[in-house]
Write an enzyme that holds these catalytic residues in place. Sequence first.
Site, PDB file in Angstrom:
ATOM      1  N   LYS A  14      17.369  -0.052  -3.888  1.00  0.00           N
ATOM      2  CA  LYS A  14      16.245   0.090  -4.828  1.00  0.00           C
ATOM      3  C   LYS A  14      15.489   1.386  -4.532  1.00  0.00           C
ATOM      4  CE  LYS A  14      11.882  -0.801  -5.099  1.00  0.00           C
ATOM      5  NZ  LYS A  14      11.426   0.275  -5.990  1.00  0.00           N
ATOM      6  N   SER A  58       5.611   3.113   3.493  1.00  0.00           N
ATOM      7  CA  SER A  58       4.286   3.016   4.114  1.00  0.00           C
ATOM      8  C   SER A  58       4.178   1.820   5.060  1.00  0.00           C
ATOM      9  CB  SER A  58       3.228   2.908   3.024  1.00  0.00           C
ATOM     10  OG  SER A  58       3.378   1.690   2.335  1.00  0.00           O
ATOM     11  N   GLY A  75       5.618  -1.992   4.674  1.00  0.00           N
ATOM     12  CA  GLY A  75       6.491  -2.467   5.752  1.00  0.00           C
ATOM     13  C   GLY A  75       6.055  -3.834   6.264  1.00  0.00           C
ATOM     14  N   GLU A  83      11.282   2.258   8.801  1.00  0.00           N
ATOM     15  CA  GLU A  83      10.962   3.648   9.168  1.00  0.00           C
ATOM     16  C   GLU A  83       9.665   3.939   8.420  1.00  0.00           C
ATOM     17  OE1 GLU A  83      10.113   6.964   9.225  1.00  0.00           O
ATOM     18  OE2 GLU A  83      11.857   7.648   8.086  1.00  0.00           O
ATOM     19  N   CYS A 101       7.260  11.845   6.647  1.00  0.00           N
ATOM     20  CA  CYS A 101       6.801  10.880   7.652  1.00  0.00           C
ATOM     21  C   CYS A 101       6.595  11.549   9.006  1.00  0.00           C
ATOM     22  CB  CYS A 101       7.792   9.727   7.759  1.00  0.00           C
ATOM     23  SG  CYS A 101       9.473  10.268   7.962  1.00  0.00           S
ATOM     24  N   GLU A 148      -2.502   8.498   7.754  1.00  0.00           N
ATOM     25  CA  GLU A 148      -1.447   9.356   7.215  1.00  0.00           C
ATOM     26  C   GLU A 148      -1.893   9.890   5.855  1.00  0.00           C
ATOM     27  OE1 GLU A 148       2.385   7.514   6.195  1.00  0.00           O
ATOM     28  OE2 GLU A 148       3.341   9.197   7.220  1.00  0.00           O
TER      29      GLU A 148
HETATM   30  P1  NAP Z   1       5.533   2.377  -0.476  1.00  0.00           P
HETATM   31  O1  NAP Z   1       4.715   1.422  -1.250  1.00  0.00           O
HETATM   32  O2  NAP Z   1       5.782   2.069   0.946  1.00  0.00           O
HETATM   33  O3  NAP Z   1       6.918   2.552  -1.242  1.00  0.00           O
HETATM   34  C1  NAP Z   1       8.178   2.722  -0.625  1.00  0.00           C
HETATM   35  C2  NAP Z   1       9.202   1.831  -1.296  1.00  0.00           C
HETATM   36  O4  NAP Z   1       8.829   0.460  -1.161  1.00  0.00           O
HETATM   37  C3  NAP Z   1       9.326   2.058  -2.810  1.00  0.00           C
HETATM   38  O5  NAP Z   1      10.666   1.858  -3.191  1.00  0.00           O
HETATM   39  C4  NAP Z   1       8.432   0.969  -3.339  1.00  0.00           C
HETATM   40  O6  NAP Z   1       8.678   0.654  -4.685  1.00  0.00           O
HETATM   41  C5  NAP Z   1       8.761  -0.172  -2.429  1.00  0.00           C
HETATM   42  N1  NAP Z   1       7.761  -1.236  -2.397  1.00  0.00           N
HETATM   43  C6  NAP Z   1       6.441  -1.170  -2.724  1.00  0.00           C
HETATM   44  N2  NAP Z   1       5.857  -2.363  -2.559  1.00  0.00           N
HETATM   45  C7  NAP Z   1       6.802  -3.219  -2.104  1.00  0.00           C
HETATM   46  C8  NAP Z   1       6.807  -4.581  -1.741  1.00  0.00           C
HETATM   47  N3  NAP Z   1       5.710  -5.337  -1.793  1.00  0.00           N
HETATM   48  N4  NAP Z   1       7.955  -5.127  -1.298  1.00  0.00           N
HETATM   49  C9  NAP Z   1       9.076  -4.390  -1.221  1.00  0.00           C
HETATM   50  N5  NAP Z   1       9.135  -3.090  -1.576  1.00  0.00           N
HETATM   51  C10 NAP Z   1       8.019  -2.503  -2.012  1.00  0.00           C
HETATM   52  O7  NAP Z   1       4.920   3.806  -0.549  1.00  0.00           O
HETATM   53  P2  NAP Z   1       4.108   4.468  -1.753  1.00  0.00           P
HETATM   54  O8  NAP Z   1       3.114   3.503  -2.321  1.00  0.00           O
HETATM   55  O9  NAP Z   1       5.047   5.040  -2.715  1.00  0.00           O
HETATM   56  O10 NAP Z   1       3.357   5.615  -0.954  1.00  0.00           O
HETATM   57  C11 NAP Z   1       2.171   5.307  -0.254  1.00  0.00           C
HETATM   58  C12 NAP Z   1       2.144   5.943   1.103  1.00  0.00           C
HETATM   59  O11 NAP Z   1       3.273   5.565   1.867  1.00  0.00           O
HETATM   60  C13 NAP Z   1       2.224   7.443   1.118  1.00  0.00           C
HETATM   61  O12 NAP Z   1       1.029   8.030   0.807  1.00  0.00           O
HETATM   62  C14 NAP Z   1       2.664   7.682   2.532  1.00  0.00           C
HETATM   63  O13 NAP Z   1       1.575   7.624   3.413  1.00  0.00           O
HETATM   64  C15 NAP Z   1       3.596   6.545   2.810  1.00  0.00           C
HETATM   65  N6  NAP Z   1       5.023   6.908   2.676  1.00  0.00           N
HETATM   66  C16 NAP Z   1       5.739   7.101   3.809  1.00  0.00           C
HETATM   67  C17 NAP Z   1       7.080   7.465   3.709  1.00  0.00           C
HETATM   68  C18 NAP Z   1       7.899   7.703   4.938  1.00  0.00           C
HETATM   69  O14 NAP Z   1       8.856   8.441   4.878  1.00  0.00           O
HETATM   70  N7  NAP Z   1       7.601   7.091   6.052  1.00  0.00           N
HETATM   71  C19 NAP Z   1       7.672   7.642   2.474  1.00  0.00           C
HETATM   72  C20 NAP Z   1       6.912   7.407   1.327  1.00  0.00           C
HETATM   73  C21 NAP Z   1       5.584   7.039   1.442  1.00  0.00           C
HETATM   74  P3  NAP Z   1       7.743   1.370  -5.804  1.00  0.00           P
HETATM   75  O15 NAP Z   1       8.050   2.792  -5.742  1.00  0.00           O
HETATM   76  O16 NAP Z   1       8.151   0.765  -7.085  1.00  0.00           O
HETATM   77  O17 NAP Z   1       6.319   1.044  -5.448  1.00  0.00           O
END
Ligand code: NAP
Length: 503
Positions: free
Chosen positions: A197, A251, A255, A272, A306, A407
């Site tokens: 996904k 995030s 996680g 991660e 990250c 972050e």
């Molecule tokens: P996120 O919510 O962690 O999204 C990452 C993935 O998880 C996406 O595919 C997302 O789908 C999915 N997801 C979201 N809610 C979920 C849930 N309840 N259960 C299972 N999967 C779920 O990150 P974001 O909201 O896009 O970004 C927010 C923050 O996360 C950023 O500002 C940054 O600080 C951090 N981030 C970290 C990394 C890293 O490499 N460690 C990468 C991206 C973001 P959707 O896209 O449909 O929400």
Amino acid sequence: MTAISPFTPLLEADIDAATRMFIGGEWVTAQGGETFDVHDPADGRVIAHVPAAQPADVDAAVAAARAALAPAGPWRTMTPQVRGRLLWKLADLVERDVERLSAIDSVDSGKPMDEMRYFDIPFSVDVLRYYAGWTTKITGDTIPISYPAGHGGTFHAYTLKEPVGVVAAIVPWNLPLLMAIKKLAPALATGCTIVVKPAEQTPLSIAALTQLTIEAGFPPGVINYVTGLGEVAGAALSRHRGVDKVTFTGSVPTGKDIVRAAADNLKRVSLELGGKSPNIVFDDADLDAVVAGAAAAAFATQGESCIAGSRLYVQRGVFDEVVRRLGEHAASIRLGRGTAEGTQMGPLISAEHRDRVLDYIKIGIDEGAELVTGGKAPTGQGYDGGYFVEPTVLINAAPEARIMHEEIFGPVVSAVAFDTEEEVLALANNTRFGLGAAVWTKDISRAHRMAAAIESGQVWVNCYQAADSALPFGGTKESGWGRETCRETLEEYLETKTVVVAL
Ligand code: NAP
Ligand code: MG
């Protein structure tokens, strides 16, 4: 086939591929037909309407992945050598399509084309080839046993290494293709099946990758691709009783949600998550290398990384010089559309994320930090409608300031002066994260002392972000569970079965 516009060099076919999901060897739309929009972050235009998977679609994808694990099916009966050849073929196809895939992720995520051409794609290809080589080297042990006493030699015991089963890969938007491949490659090398996904902002390159897996010859159901919102499709995968393992990059809050959802059937979870990585400069370091390294650490992938080196600790004697030179470097970075010639930094992923990053800059200043350069969304021609933020250098934030702990995930670095090794070590470890860290010094003893004492998954000395498909990558503390891109990763996708035979 023609590109849809000079600014968006995507092929109609690549946009079209993203309008469907791939389940059990068939391209399908979401049940109920709902879609969501994907935007070009350089100008906010809608570039594709993508299926919004519902729990029923997730059920279908998981069922297809499970069916593909049937003992007599083509995947389970495939020899490890043939499995390795398919992975190698996929690597060749990704390499062949470097320009097409680079353009897709550059348009979809905003990052410069050259980052795709010279980092994401070559690294993706290397990860596929690295795991292709492992398929024939996954073996159990024969184990001499000592119990019951007096029966030595009357038992034959051995272990089998079996795929963990159905893997759900939940992928972020910052390095879409590479993050998907970091999960796909070990899953396929170990004989698992997978449901991928992508993040809602960046599905296009994973649709293209799915097409390449078909061309490579993977059997139907081995690789399934569903697009949908995290709270719906991601959550359905995380709690699904037919999923044996979730591998996630994103995030910390998401996680933690995944861990809670996974508890129901105690599926395995690898995470991660984010970081707040300290980049530590001693006064004996090579300052040319430091400035280039600190800029790359802070501003590569727009700081949406990250392992961004977002906390820069500089020993007092060289603090002013490093800050001045880093500020000049930051101010000289050419901001623009990722696919435009000469762009060094692209837009952030969304308007919402841009506002969040700008908010953090304001919070930092309100809490006492001083702005050296950047700090705003640029305006004028080329920036209209896009989600740009200037490369930003802040100094003198207090140790407990929010910008030193949270972050930001944008092009913002906070530089702080320190005097002694003990002092900087305490500052560096004063974080709930533990992903990356760097130390710049010519003193080899100090380099090793610091590497041992810093609490993080990786430490770079006189470099930043050195990556390789054979190097363990992952975090300690709240930066996650498990390691990617290395030999140990295989264990996270394998079960060990013990067999004891009375002779
Ligand atoms: P996120 O919510 O962690 O999204 C990452 C993935 O998880 C996406 O595919 C997302 O789908 C999915 N997801 C979201 N809610 C979920 C849930 N309840 N259960 C299972 N999967 C779920 O990150 P974001 O909201 O896009 O970004 C927010 C923050 O996360 C950023 O500002 C940054 O600080 C951090 N981030 C970290 C990394 C890293 O490499 N460690 C990468 C991206 C973001 P959707 O896209 O449909 O929400
Ligand atoms: Mg999200």
